[in-house]
Scaffold this motif. Structure first.
Motif, PDB file in Angstrom:
ATOM      1  N   ASN A 153       7.724   5.981   7.524  1.00 26.29           N
ATOM      2  CA  ASN A 153       8.442   7.153   7.311  1.00 26.29           C
ATOM      3  C   ASN A 153       7.822   7.560   5.860  1.00 26.29           C
ATOM      4  OD1 ASN A 153      11.093   6.097   8.654  1.00 26.29           O
ATOM      5  ND2 ASN A 153      10.961   8.162   8.894  1.00 26.29           N
ATOM      6  N   LEU A 154       7.051   8.363   6.214  1.00 23.20           N
ATOM      7  CA  LEU A 154       6.291   9.032   5.028  1.00 23.20           C
ATOM      8  C   LEU A 154       6.708  10.677   4.965  1.00 23.20           C
ATOM      9  CD1 LEU A 154       2.433   8.048   6.321  1.00 23.20           C
ATOM     10  CD2 LEU A 154       3.772   6.642   4.254  1.00 23.20           C
ATOM     11  N   PRO A 155       6.224  11.033   3.712  1.00 25.25           N
ATOM     12  CA  PRO A 155       6.407  12.429   3.186  1.00 25.25           C
ATOM     13  C   PRO A 155       5.648  13.026   4.046  1.00 25.25           C
ATOM     14  CG  PRO A 155       6.366  10.928   1.174  1.00 25.25           C
ATOM     15  CD  PRO A 155       5.859   9.881   1.998  1.00 25.25           C
ATOM     16  N   LEU A 156       5.791  14.013   4.518  1.00 27.86           N
ATOM     17  CA  LEU A 156       4.724  15.277   5.379  1.00 27.86           C
ATOM     18  C   LEU A 156       3.991  15.784   4.672  1.00 27.86           C
ATOM     19  CD1 LEU A 156       4.121  15.862   8.055  1.00 27.86           C
ATOM     20  CD2 LEU A 156       5.398  18.203   8.770  1.00 27.86           C
ATOM     21  N   ASP A 157       1.783  15.387   5.241  1.00 24.60           N
ATOM     22  CA  ASP A 157       1.372  16.608   4.187  1.00 24.60           C
ATOM     23  C   ASP A 157       1.030  16.445   5.388  1.00 24.60           C
ATOM     24  OD1 ASP A 157      -0.235  17.248   2.403  1.00 24.60           O
ATOM     25  OD2 ASP A 157      -0.943  14.739   1.389  1.00 24.60           O
ATOM     26  N   PRO A 158       0.093  18.084   5.384  1.00 27.00           N
ATOM     27  CA  PRO A 158       0.105  18.723   6.663  1.00 27.00           C
ATOM     28  C   PRO A 158      -1.469  19.537   5.948  1.00 27.00           C
ATOM     29  CG  PRO A 158       1.297  20.495   5.959  1.00 27.00           C
ATOM     30  CD  PRO A 158       1.227  19.204   5.076  1.00 27.00           C
ATOM     31  N   GLY A 159      -2.108  18.836   4.882  1.00 29.82           N
ATOM     32  CA  GLY A 159      -3.143  19.262   3.835  1.00 29.82           C
ATOM     33  C   GLY A 159      -4.597  18.901   4.790  1.00 29.82           C
ATOM     34  N   VAL A 160      -5.413  19.795   4.249  1.00 33.13           N
ATOM     35  CA  VAL A 160      -6.977  18.743   5.072  1.00 33.13           C
ATOM     36  C   VAL A 160      -7.277  17.764   4.487  1.00 33.13           C
ATOM     37  CG1 VAL A 160      -8.776  19.618   5.570  1.00 33.13           C
ATOM     38  CG2 VAL A 160      -6.963  21.236   6.091  1.00 33.13           C
ATOM     39  N   ALA A 161      -7.721  16.931   5.485  1.00 31.38           N
ATOM     40  CA  ALA A 161      -8.232  15.330   4.858  1.00 31.38           C
ATOM     41  C   ALA A 161      -9.943  15.547   5.108  1.00 31.38           C
ATOM     42  CB  ALA A 161      -7.934  14.312   5.969  1.00 31.38           C
ATOM     43  N   ASN A 162     -10.891  14.443   3.918  1.00 34.58           N
ATOM     44  CA  ASN A 162     -11.689  14.379   4.293  1.00 34.58           C
ATOM     45  C   ASN A 162     -12.015  13.575   6.003  1.00 34.58           C
ATOM     46  OD1 ASN A 162     -14.889  14.515   4.269  1.00 34.58           O
ATOM     47  ND2 ASN A 162     -14.657  13.317   2.320  1.00 34.58           N
ATOM     48  N   ARG A 213       0.557  -0.837   0.221  1.00 35.49           N
ATOM     49  CA  ARG A 213       0.088   0.219   0.031  1.00 35.49           C
ATOM     50  C   ARG A 213       1.175   1.370   0.110  1.00 35.49           C
ATOM     51  NH1 ARG A 213      -4.057   0.768   4.792  1.00 35.49           N
ATOM     52  NH2 ARG A 213      -4.420   2.490   3.036  1.00 35.49           N
ATOM     53  N   LEU A 214       1.906   1.146   0.771  1.00 35.66           N
ATOM     54  CA  LEU A 214       3.187   2.301   0.606  1.00 35.66           C
ATOM     55  C   LEU A 214       3.692   2.315  -0.284  1.00 35.66           C
ATOM     56  CD1 LEU A 214       4.190   2.041   4.843  1.00 35.66           C
ATOM     57  CD2 LEU A 214       2.386   3.734   4.228  1.00 35.66           C
ATOM     58  N   ARG A 215       3.821   2.078  -1.292  1.00 37.85           N
ATOM     59  CA  ARG A 215       4.503   1.779  -2.684  1.00 37.85           C
ATOM     60  C   ARG A 215       3.645   2.360  -3.307  1.00 37.85           C
ATOM     61  NH1 ARG A 215       5.161  -0.841  -7.030  1.00 37.85           N
ATOM     62  NH2 ARG A 215       3.592  -2.468  -6.701  1.00 37.85           N
ATOM     63  N   GLN A 216       2.702   1.860  -3.328  1.00 40.26           N
ATOM     64  CA  GLN A 216       1.240   2.671  -4.355  1.00 40.26           C
ATOM     65  C   GLN A 216       1.127   4.016  -4.320  1.00 40.26           C
ATOM     66  OE1 GLN A 216       0.363   0.927  -6.740  1.00 40.26           O
ATOM     67  NE2 GLN A 216       0.672  -1.532  -7.020  1.00 40.26           N
ATOM     68  N   LEU A 217       0.552   4.109  -2.604  1.00 42.91           N
ATOM     69  CA  LEU A 217       0.725   5.638  -2.916  1.00 42.91           C
ATOM     70  C   LEU A 217       1.918   6.753  -2.956  1.00 42.91           C
ATOM     71  CD1 LEU A 217      -1.451   5.184   0.419  1.00 42.91           C
ATOM     72  CD2 LEU A 217      -2.069   5.988  -2.056  1.00 42.91           C
ATOM     73  N   TYR A 218       3.305   5.859  -2.194  1.00 41.97           N
ATOM     74  CA  TYR A 218       4.215   7.062  -2.203  1.00 41.97           C
ATOM     75  C   TYR A 218       5.194   6.746  -3.262  1.00 41.97           C
ATOM     76  CZ  TYR A 218       1.521   8.779   1.178  1.00 41.97           C
ATOM     77  OH  TYR A 218       0.182   8.704   2.736  1.00 41.97           O
ATOM     78  N   ASN A 219       5.914   5.798  -3.984  1.00 45.77           N
ATOM     79  CA  ASN A 219       6.394   5.169  -4.242  1.00 45.77           C
ATOM     80  C   ASN A 219       8.064   5.252  -4.200  1.00 45.77           C
ATOM     81  OD1 ASN A 219       5.017   4.710  -7.298  1.00 45.77           O
ATOM     82  ND2 ASN A 219       5.420   7.046  -7.484  1.00 45.77           N
ATOM     83  N   ASP A 220       8.683   5.907  -3.679  1.00 48.79           N
ATOM     84  CA  ASP A 220      10.056   5.758  -3.439  1.00 48.79           C
ATOM     85  C   ASP A 220      10.312   6.765  -2.482  1.00 48.79           C
ATOM     86  OD1 ASP A 220      10.498   3.274  -4.727  1.00 48.79           O
ATOM     87  OD2 ASP A 220      11.954   4.614  -6.345  1.00 48.79           O
ATOM     88  N   GLN A 221       9.470   7.384  -1.504  1.00 50.62           N
ATOM     89  CA  GLN A 221       9.702   8.528  -1.344  1.00 50.62           C
ATOM     90  C   GLN A 221       8.818   7.733   0.533  1.00 50.62           C
ATOM     91  OE1 GLN A 221       7.085  11.620  -2.938  1.00 50.62           O
ATOM     92  NE2 GLN A 221       8.980  12.281  -3.201  1.00 50.62           N
ATOM     93  N   GLN A 222       8.505   6.750   1.279  1.00 48.92           N
ATOM     94  CA  GLN A 222       8.720   6.074   2.146  1.00 48.92           C
ATOM     95  C   GLN A 222       9.033   4.129   2.249  1.00 48.92           C
ATOM     96  OE1 GLN A 222       7.433   2.929   1.985  1.00 48.92           O
ATOM     97  NE2 GLN A 222       7.746   2.455  -0.261  1.00 48.92           N
ATOM     98  N   ALA A 223       9.250   4.460   3.254  1.00 43.13           N
ATOM     99  CA  ALA A 223       9.945   3.023   3.961  1.00 43.13           C
ATOM    100  C   ALA A 223       8.727   2.323   5.349  1.00 43.13           C
ATOM    101  CB  ALA A 223      11.396   3.994   4.656  1.00 43.13           C
ATOM    102  N   LEU A 224       8.727   1.307   4.941  1.00 42.09           N
ATOM    103  CA  LEU A 224       8.574   0.862   6.396  1.00 42.09           C
ATOM    104  C   LEU A 224      10.105  -0.674   6.685  1.00 42.09           C
ATOM    105  CD1 LEU A 224       6.377  -1.194   8.689  1.00 42.09           C
ATOM    106  CD2 LEU A 224       5.521  -2.316   6.607  1.00 42.09           C
ATOM    107  N   THR A 225      10.176  -0.432   7.920  1.00 37.64           N
ATOM    108  CA  THR A 225      12.051  -1.136   8.893  1.00 37.64           C
ATOM    109  C   THR A 225      11.624  -1.859   9.646  1.00 37.64           C
ATOM    110  OG1 THR A 225      12.638   0.740   9.402  1.00 37.64           O
ATOM    111  CG2 THR A 225      12.757   0.748   7.282  1.00 37.64           C
ATOM    112  N   LEU A 226      11.944  -2.534   9.839  1.00 39.95           N
ATOM    113  CA  LEU A 226      11.396  -3.654  11.503  1.00 39.95           C
ATOM    114  C   LEU A 226      13.455  -3.593  12.019  1.00 39.95           C
ATOM    115  CD1 LEU A 226       9.897  -6.727  10.050  1.00 39.95           C
ATOM    116  CD2 LEU A 226       8.842  -4.566  11.482  1.00 39.95           C
TER     117      LEU A 226
END
Length: 361
Positions: free
Chosen positions: A350-359, A324-337
């Motif tokens: 780790n996700l790009p910071l998006d302070p926008g207004v969600a629904n 899911r993270l790869r589909q949404l953010y391509n290489d701008q994300q990471a999930l590590t253990l």
């Protein structure tokens, strides 16, 4: 400005008329300025205006002919285009010369018929340029259509993939929860089983009310985690301890809906369920270097008990979350253990910071 022009480019008939009128108006202005530079008489403007009007009318006749040529092979289009331009140039030049003889030369007539077609190559060149622009715009429009169709198909496939990944969570989660409720019923713990069913219905209502294609604020995501943990607390009671370290600045950041639930479920499965004394989950969120960093730490057995040793080919929940993270953010994300200190496992997103207004509904 681009928004104002958008309807024009969508209506191709209107676009043709606007461009054609603009082009021939420009021809009149250019020819008139040339006549002034060469000190032509004022009545020469009649010739210019008549020539432009005739050229405009001829291009209107050429348009349906070119439409008929459009589906043909390129060689047929090229031959038809050249033939149409030259034949129209002959007509245009004949009438233009006749107008010139009548208006400028007072009705003078040439002695040889070839003089009526003098300058036909210039007319041919003008019509050929018009034709090149016509086909160039049509090819551009077709390319735009193909690009738009490709983007729509890609977007549809992308959305279908994301929805599939989100909805995969339900059977996986339901199996575990219903199995736990079944165990409570078999143990005659009917009141707890009823509480679990009620809390499960609240959690499922929450998931159904949130569009899987939309992101929610971290605050809303944590509410979903709380709903899930209410179900698990029925099973574990005081064996399940939850700690939080959430920065206030991170609460309004946008995250994919239900992105934390599989991590929490995985931690409970490996760090709480097998241990008689239970376990502790520590949920953290902070903003760091333009990124939103989410962490879930437990005090369980650590990487040794993680699916495949935590090597990236994880169980359903973690694998689903990675995809899911790869589909949404391509290489701008990471999930590590990683190992937790002094024991256990830490999952970090780790996700790009998006302070926008969600629904958030």
């Amino acid at each position: 400005m681009s928004l104002q022009l958008a309807p024009l480019f969508r209506d191709r008939t209107r676009l043709f008329w606007v461009l054609n009128v603009t082009g021939w108006t420009g021809y009149v202005l250019a020819a008139y300025l040339g006549a002034l530079a060469h000190e032509k008489p004022d009545r020469y403007f009649i010739v210019i205006l008549g020539t432009a009007t005739l050229g405009f009318a001829l291009t209107l006749l050429m348009r349906p002919a070119f439409r008929a040529l459009w589906p043909r092979p390129p060689a047929v289009i090229a031959v038809g285009m050249l033939g149409m331009c030259y034949s129209m140039a002959l007509v245009w030049r004949f009438i233009q010369n006749q107008l010139y003889f009548d208006v400028i030369k007072g009705g003078w007539q040439p002695s040889h018929w070839a003089d009526y077609f003098g300058g036909v190559l210039g007319s041919f060149y003008i019509l050929l340029c018009w034709t090149g622009l016509y086909f160039g715009i049509k090819y551009y429009q077709r390319l735009q259509d193909q690009t738009e169709q490709t983007l729509k198909a890609t977007a549809a496939a992308h959305q279908a993939q994301l929805k599939m990944l989100r909805y995969q969570l339900h059977p996986h989660f339901l199996f575990n929860t219903l199995n736990a409720i079944s165990t409570l019923i078999l143990d005659s713990r009917n009141e707890l089983a009823n509480q679990s069913v009620t809390r499960l219905s609240r959690f499922l209502r929450f998931t159904l009310d949130n569009d899987p294609m939309k992101r929610v604020t971290l605050r809303k995501e944590l509410e979903a985690v709380d709903l899930y943990l209410e179900i698990e607390r029925v099973r574990f009671g005081e064996r399940l301890t939850i700690r939080r370290d959430i920065e206030s600045g991170a609460l309004d950041a946008l995250v994919p809906s239900l992105i934390l639930q599989p991590l929490v479920e995985n931690a409970i499965k490996y760090a709480v369920t097998p241990r008689e004394e239970g376990g502790t989950l520590a949920l953290g969120a902070r903003v760091q270097a333009g990124q939103l960093v989410l962490t879930l730490a437990d005090d369980g057995p650590g990487l040794s008990a993680a699916p495949n040793g935590g090597n990236g080919s994880c169980g359903v929940g973690l694998k689903n979350t990675r995809e899911r993270l790869r589909q949404l953010y391509n290489d701008q994300q990471a999930l590590t253990l990683a190992p937790n200190d002094p024991r256990g496992l830490v999952a970090t997103i780790n996700l790009p910071l998006d302070p926008g207004v969600a629904n958030d509904g």
